[in-house]
Design a protein around this motif. Structure first.
Motif, PDB file in Angstrom:
ATOM      1  N   TYR A  76      86.899  23.470  25.841  1.00 14.24           N
ATOM      2  CA  TYR A  76      87.297  23.188  27.422  1.00 14.24           C
ATOM      3  C   TYR A  76      88.654  22.352  27.909  1.00 14.24           C
ATOM      4  O   TYR A  76      89.234  23.035  28.560  1.00 14.24           O
ATOM      5  CB  TYR A  76      85.986  21.988  27.579  1.00 14.24           C
ATOM      6  CG  TYR A  76      86.149  22.107  29.433  1.00 14.24           C
ATOM      7  CD1 TYR A  76      85.814  22.580  29.648  1.00 14.24           C
ATOM      8  CD2 TYR A  76      85.818  20.423  29.362  1.00 14.24           C
ATOM      9  CE1 TYR A  76      85.922  22.508  31.827  1.00 14.24           C
ATOM     10  CE2 TYR A  76      86.045  20.544  31.135  1.00 14.24           C
ATOM     11  CZ  TYR A  76      86.178  20.815  32.079  1.00 14.24           C
ATOM     12  OH  TYR A  76      86.255  20.331  33.151  1.00 14.24           O
ATOM     13  N   LEU A  77      88.665  21.885  26.805  1.00 13.31           N
ATOM     14  CA  LEU A  77      89.579  20.525  26.927  1.00 13.31           C
ATOM     15  C   LEU A  77      91.206  21.433  26.853  1.00 13.31           C
ATOM     16  O   LEU A  77      92.476  20.921  27.610  1.00 13.31           O
ATOM     17  CB  LEU A  77      89.745  18.918  26.294  1.00 13.31           C
ATOM     18  CG  LEU A  77      88.705  18.327  27.305  1.00 13.31           C
ATOM     19  CD1 LEU A  77      88.763  17.051  26.147  1.00 13.31           C
ATOM     20  CD2 LEU A  77      89.401  17.806  28.356  1.00 13.31           C
ATOM     21  N   ALA A  78      91.019  22.359  25.832  1.00 15.33           N
ATOM     22  CA  ALA A  78      92.282  22.578  24.982  1.00 15.33           C
ATOM     23  C   ALA A  78      92.187  23.802  26.659  1.00 15.33           C
ATOM     24  O   ALA A  78      94.227  24.219  26.976  1.00 15.33           O
ATOM     25  CB  ALA A  78      91.953  23.110  24.348  1.00 15.33           C
ATOM     26  N   ILE A  79      91.827  24.653  27.482  1.00 14.96           N
ATOM     27  CA  ILE A  79      91.915  25.535  28.142  1.00 14.96           C
ATOM     28  C   ILE A  79      92.268  24.363  29.131  1.00 14.96           C
ATOM     29  O   ILE A  79      93.641  24.989  30.315  1.00 14.96           O
ATOM     30  CB  ILE A  79      90.402  26.425  28.511  1.00 14.96           C
ATOM     31  CG1 ILE A  79      90.369  27.210  26.947  1.00 14.96           C
ATOM     32  CG2 ILE A  79      91.006  27.278  29.350  1.00 14.96           C
ATOM     33  CD1 ILE A  79      89.665  28.168  27.315  1.00 14.96           C
ATOM     34  N   LEU A  80      91.993  23.903  29.724  1.00 15.70           N
ATOM     35  CA  LEU A  80      91.652  22.506  31.031  1.00 15.70           C
ATOM     36  C   LEU A  80      93.443  22.118  30.752  1.00 15.70           C
ATOM     37  O   LEU A  80      93.959  22.353  32.170  1.00 15.70           O
ATOM     38  CB  LEU A  80      90.734  21.208  30.949  1.00 15.70           C
ATOM     39  CG  LEU A  80      90.796  20.919  32.324  1.00 15.70           C
ATOM     40  CD1 LEU A  80      91.084  21.325  33.170  1.00 15.70           C
ATOM     41  CD2 LEU A  80      90.309  19.539  32.078  1.00 15.70           C
ATOM     42  N   PHE A  81      93.753  21.894  29.975  1.00 15.64           N
ATOM     43  CA  PHE A  81      95.382  21.314  30.047  1.00 15.64           C
ATOM     44  C   PHE A  81      96.005  22.528  29.872  1.00 15.64           C
ATOM     45  O   PHE A  81      97.345  22.314  30.923  1.00 15.64           O
ATOM     46  CB  PHE A  81      95.527  20.030  28.575  1.00 15.64           C
ATOM     47  CG  PHE A  81      94.887  19.114  29.005  1.00 15.64           C
ATOM     48  CD1 PHE A  81      95.010  18.168  29.798  1.00 15.64           C
ATOM     49  CD2 PHE A  81      94.788  18.528  27.256  1.00 15.64           C
ATOM     50  CE1 PHE A  81      94.286  16.738  30.160  1.00 15.64           C
ATOM     51  CE2 PHE A  81      93.710  17.203  27.396  1.00 15.64           C
ATOM     52  CZ  PHE A  81      93.778  16.397  28.370  1.00 15.64           C
ATOM     53  N   LEU A  82      96.264  22.996  29.477  1.00 17.34           N
ATOM     54  CA  LEU A  82      96.936  24.910  29.247  1.00 17.34           C
ATOM     55  C   LEU A  82      97.200  25.062  30.916  1.00 17.34           C
ATOM     56  O   LEU A  82      98.029  25.640  31.547  1.00 17.34           O
ATOM     57  CB  LEU A  82      96.577  25.705  28.894  1.00 17.34           C
ATOM     58  CG  LEU A  82      97.360  27.261  28.113  1.00 17.34           C
ATOM     59  CD1 LEU A  82      98.261  26.619  27.367  1.00 17.34           C
ATOM     60  CD2 LEU A  82      96.167  28.308  27.516  1.00 17.34           C
ATOM     61  N   PHE A  83      95.738  25.130  31.265  1.00 17.98           N
ATOM     62  CA  PHE A  83      95.910  26.562  32.507  1.00 17.98           C
ATOM     63  C   PHE A  83      96.849  25.041  34.311  1.00 17.98           C
ATOM     64  O   PHE A  83      96.368  25.870  34.679  1.00 17.98           O
ATOM     65  CB  PHE A  83      94.445  26.974  32.900  1.00 17.98           C
ATOM     66  CG  PHE A  83      95.029  28.067  32.094  1.00 17.98           C
ATOM     67  CD1 PHE A  83      95.388  29.260  31.915  1.00 17.98           C
ATOM     68  CD2 PHE A  83      93.628  28.637  31.437  1.00 17.98           C
ATOM     69  CE1 PHE A  83      95.805  29.589  31.784  1.00 17.98           C
ATOM     70  CE2 PHE A  83      93.591  29.615  30.575  1.00 17.98           C
ATOM     71  CZ  PHE A  83      94.397  30.014  30.711  1.00 17.98           C
ATOM     72  N   ALA A  84      95.860  24.174  34.168  1.00 19.84           N
ATOM     73  CA  ALA A  84      96.592  22.884  35.309  1.00 19.84           C
ATOM     74  C   ALA A  84      96.732  21.809  34.907  1.00 19.84           C
ATOM     75  O   ALA A  84      96.298  20.892  34.512  1.00 19.84           O
ATOM     76  CB  ALA A  84      94.807  21.936  35.246  1.00 19.84           C
ATOM     77  N   PRO A  85      98.096  21.792  34.978  1.00 20.26           N
ATOM     78  CA  PRO A  85      99.153  20.817  34.738  1.00 20.26           C
ATOM     79  C   PRO A  85      98.964  19.627  35.248  1.00 20.26           C
ATOM     80  O   PRO A  85      99.635  18.729  34.667  1.00 20.26           O
ATOM     81  CB  PRO A  85     100.458  21.715  35.091  1.00 20.26           C
ATOM     82  CG  PRO A  85     100.308  23.390  35.077  1.00 20.26           C
ATOM     83  CD  PRO A  85      98.816  22.662  36.023  1.00 20.26           C
TER      84      PRO A  85
END
Length: 127
Positions: A76-85
């Motif tokens: 969850y955190l990896a995808i969140l940080f990847l897609f939401a600068p």
């Protein structure tokens, strides 16, 4: 269903409230964070379910639970940080993470039919 919808609406209102009035973010940045959170939660649920199935069961029931939560939170955190600068800033992350987690109620509503389809497809494949 009512709880997921209520959490989603509360998270949506909270995200825009905190983002606009406390952090001074633009509507676009908040929308990007919300969409990234929804995508991250949906993908992390799917990956976690598949990952937990492939692990051998242990005699310790909590070990499987802890492993599943670690996988879920990491993805969850990896995808969140990847897609939401905008969420990469620590100050923004600390203020927005709880409202963003509440918006995941909407992804739970979407995940139900997807999970039903995947389970029925797996059952048909076994026959």
């Amino acid at each position: 269903m009512k709880a997921a919808l209520t959490n989603g609406l509360m998270g949506l209102i909270g995200s825009f409230g905190v983002g606009l009035y406390l952090l001074g973010m633009t509507n676009t940045d908040i929308f990007i964070c919300i969409v990234a959170s929804l995508v991250a939660s949906l993908l992390s649920l799917m990956f976690t379910l598949n990952a937990v199935k492939s692990y051998p069961s242990t005699k310790k029931p909590n070990a499987r639970l802890v492993r599943a939560w670690c996988i879920l939170i990491s993805i969850y955190l990896a995808i969140l940080f990847l897609f939401a600068p905008p969420i990469r800033n620590a100050h923004t992350f600390l203020y927005l993470i709880f409202p963003l987690i509440l918006t995941n109620g909407f992804s739970i509503l979407i995940f139900g039919p997807i999970q039903d389809y995947l389970v029925s497809a797996e059952q048909k494949k076994r026959r």
